[in-house]
Write an enzyme that holds these catalytic residues in place. Structure first.
Site, PDB file in Angstrom:
ATOM      1  N   ALA A 264       0.771  -1.248   0.000  1.00 43.45           N
ATOM      2  CA  ALA A 264       0.000   0.000   0.000  1.00 43.45           C
ATOM      3  C   ALA A 264       0.803   1.301   0.000  1.00 43.45           C
ATOM      4  CB  ALA A 264      -0.943   0.007   1.202  1.00 43.45           C
ATOM      5  N   ALA A 265       2.001   1.309   0.547  1.00 44.84           N
ATOM      6  CA  ALA A 265       2.722   2.577   0.724  1.00 44.84           C
ATOM      7  C   ALA A 265       2.951   3.277  -0.615  1.00 44.84           C
ATOM      8  CB  ALA A 265       4.046   2.318   1.421  1.00 44.84           C
ATOM      9  N   PRO A 266       2.905   4.622  -0.610  1.00 41.27           N
ATOM     10  CA  PRO A 266       2.719   5.539   0.532  1.00 41.27           C
ATOM     11  C   PRO A 266       1.268   5.841   0.885  1.00 41.27           C
ATOM     12  CG  PRO A 266       3.211   6.799  -1.427  1.00 41.27           C
ATOM     13  CD  PRO A 266       3.249   5.354  -1.847  1.00 41.27           C
ATOM     14  N   GLY A 268      -1.501   6.384  -1.436  1.00 44.42           N
ATOM     15  CA  GLY A 268      -2.355   7.100  -2.388  1.00 44.42           C
ATOM     16  C   GLY A 268      -3.576   6.291  -2.779  1.00 44.42           C
ATOM     17  N   LYS A 269      -3.359   5.036  -3.123  1.00 40.72           N
ATOM     18  CA  LYS A 269      -4.476   4.183  -3.537  1.00 40.72           C
ATOM     19  C   LYS A 269      -5.305   3.765  -2.329  1.00 40.72           C
ATOM     20  CE  LYS A 269      -1.876   2.603  -7.539  1.00 40.72           C
ATOM     21  NZ  LYS A 269      -0.673   3.385  -7.210  1.00 40.72           N
ATOM     22  N   ASP A 315       4.579  -8.706   5.188  1.00 42.05           N
ATOM     23  CA  ASP A 315       4.943  -9.111   3.835  1.00 42.05           C
ATOM     24  C   ASP A 315       3.706  -9.756   3.206  1.00 42.05           C
ATOM     25  OD1 ASP A 315       5.863 -10.491   1.561  1.00 42.05           O
ATOM     26  OD2 ASP A 315       7.838 -10.805   2.437  1.00 42.05           O
ATOM     27  N   ASP A 333      -1.046  -3.655  -6.013  1.00 37.13           N
ATOM     28  CA  ASP A 333      -0.253  -2.694  -6.790  1.00 37.13           C
ATOM     29  C   ASP A 333       1.204  -3.060  -6.513  1.00 37.13           C
ATOM     30  OD1 ASP A 333       0.009  -0.380  -8.484  1.00 37.13           O
ATOM     31  OD2 ASP A 333       0.762   0.668  -6.726  1.00 37.13           O
ATOM     32  N   CYS A 386       3.424  -0.077 -12.223  1.00 38.05           N
ATOM     33  CA  CYS A 386       3.807   1.164 -12.911  1.00 38.05           C
ATOM     34  C   CYS A 386       4.989   0.885 -13.839  1.00 38.05           C
ATOM     35  CB  CYS A 386       4.144   2.274 -11.913  1.00 38.05           C
ATOM     36  SG  CYS A 386       5.399   1.843 -10.702  1.00 38.05           S
TER      37      CYS A 386
END
Length: 447
Positions: A264-266, A268-269, A315, A333, A386
């Protein structure tokens, strides 16, 4: 030619020092931010420093090709090479600085950072370049090598892109990757409407143009949005337009109560998910690093969404062992090579190898296989990256489906119906498609 480790507020000296550190492994954005904080620079000097640093990183292989005939096999300190690169960048890519000023400033930096001998060497190189000119890339007969030099991308990456997309599309991709990235924001719809955020930004002298890629998003110009009151108040967050698509594809409804954001970091999603779910729904955000979990929590607090978000250091490959819960939606992601982010992180083109890509694809598949065990029946799992390389995208999805026949690939849907005439169910967004970051989104449903 020794570097005297001088302290200076001269942006050209700072650019050379910063580039030398980045060449030795420092991250460009972190190193640049640190330098800007430590020195008292005006807006113009900050802009010049940033332009020089990113410009040299983006064109390093091109500059190496141009400089080679002039330095031949002479052994020179790395900072002198960086200084010559900054001069080349200004000569070729900046049209507002006269050549005599570029020469004078570069020679002065050589004196400050080195000694008289260094200055004479730099003077000779610059005047030879002025007399002889820079050799053309048309002298390179091999197409891949020529494109590698022109785009300043490693040969293996050019070969991979051509093999996967053809030469025409590859040329279109690489023609845009050295352009300046746009600044885009996502509206926090729990606190404000699109119109209210647009008005708030314009009141602070920003321009805000509605995104054609994602919902509740604007492309913003006119300054540093993270310094705005609208950002501080949590009315918006900074996020690339294409990065918003994976959450759009999760098909979130009022009936979706439990969501896992597996890497998840940082955050945004994570906050984007929290915006679109019911008040009694929860998103669990995982990351392997404690300090990154704190980033997620900070973002959630700033946007007043903490009540919908839980965080945990874990993890993602250990989810089935550590978490009993079944989730209606899972977002993966995944950690990736990041080749969709070349405009924002130009140095990764030199840092990553094909072996890194293959190693990452194994990690991505392991995460997918792991978290999929916690997806509820008829649940949806979105896999996104990405990067623009199929080894980490299509190949990972294909391998996952081969391992998990109880899952099916369904069409990726977005708010703006991007590429609605495409023939594949997954969504590839390349840097030249919409001038956003490159991104990949696949939607998997558990039968």
């Amino acid at each position: 030619m020794s570097d005297k480790r001088v302290y200076s507020d001269n942006p050209r000296v700072l650019a050379v020092q910063t580039l030398a550190k980045i060449k030795n492994g420092a991250y460009s954005n972190l190193q640049l931010n640190q330098v800007i904080k430590q020195h008292h620079l005006g807006e113009a000097d900050t802009r010049l420093l940033t332009t020089l640093v990113y410009g040299v990183i983006q064109h390093r292989l091109t500059f190496d090709y141009w400089l080679a005939p002039f330095v031949k096999n002479k052994k020179i300190d790395s900072w002198v090479t960086e200084l010559l690169y900054t001069a080349l960048f200004q000569m070729v890519y900046l049209d507002k600085i006269p050549q005599h000023a570029i020469f004078n400033e570069s020679i002065e930096v050589a004196k400050v950072m080195g000694h008289v001998g260094t200055a004479k060497f730099v003077t000779a190189i610059l005047h030879n370049i002025d007399r002889q000119g820079l050799r053309s890339t048309t002298d390179i007969s091999d197409t891949v090598t020529r494109l590698s030099v022109e785009a300043s991308l490693p040969v293996w990456l050019i070969e991979t892109l051509i093999n996967q997309n053809g030469e025409t599309k590859t040329r279109q991709i690489v023609a845009t990757i050295n352009d300046a990235p746009s600044q885009s924001v996502r509206v926090n719809t729990t606190l404000a409407s699109d119109d209210e955020v647009k008005a708030a930004l314009e009141a602070e002298n920003f321009s805000a143009i509605a995104s054609k890629v994602a919902a509740h998003a604007f492309v913003v110009n006119g300054g540093h949005v993270a310094s705005s009151k609208a950002y501080h108040d949590g009315l918006l967050t900074i996020q690339d337009e294409s990065a918003m698509l994976s959450v759009e594809s999760l098909q979130l409804t009022e009936n979706v109560k439990n969501i896992l954001d597996a890497a998840a970091a940082p955050g945004g999603k994570t906050t984007q998910i929290a915006q679109y779910i019911a008040d009694d729904a929860k998103v669990l955000a995982l990351d392997i690093h404690e300090h990154k979990i704190k980033l997620i929590q900070h973002n959630a607090e700033r946007m007043h969404l903490s009540d919908k978000i839980k965080t945990r250091v874990l993890d993602a490959r250990k989810v089935p062992e550590q978490i009993d819960q079944q989730f209606d939606r899972i977002l993966v992601d995944a950690p990736c090579s990041g080749f969709g982010l070349l405009r924002r992180k130009p140095e990764i083109r030199y840092d990553k190898t094909l072996a890194d890509v293959e190693s990452l694809s194994r990690l991505q598949l392991a995460i997918l296989n792991s978290v999929s065990k916690n997806l509820a029946k008829d649940g949806i799992m979105v896999y996104s990256t990405c990067t623009i390389l199929r080894q980490e995208n299509d190949d990972v999805v294909t391998s996952f489906l081969n391992d998990n026949p109880n899952f099916e690939l369904i069409p990726t849907e977005t708010s703006q119906n991007l590429k609605e005439d495409r023939h594949e169910k997954v969504l590839h967004v390349y840097p030249d498609d919409y001038y956003t970051d490159g991104f990949f989104v696949a939607v998997l449903r558990k039968k």
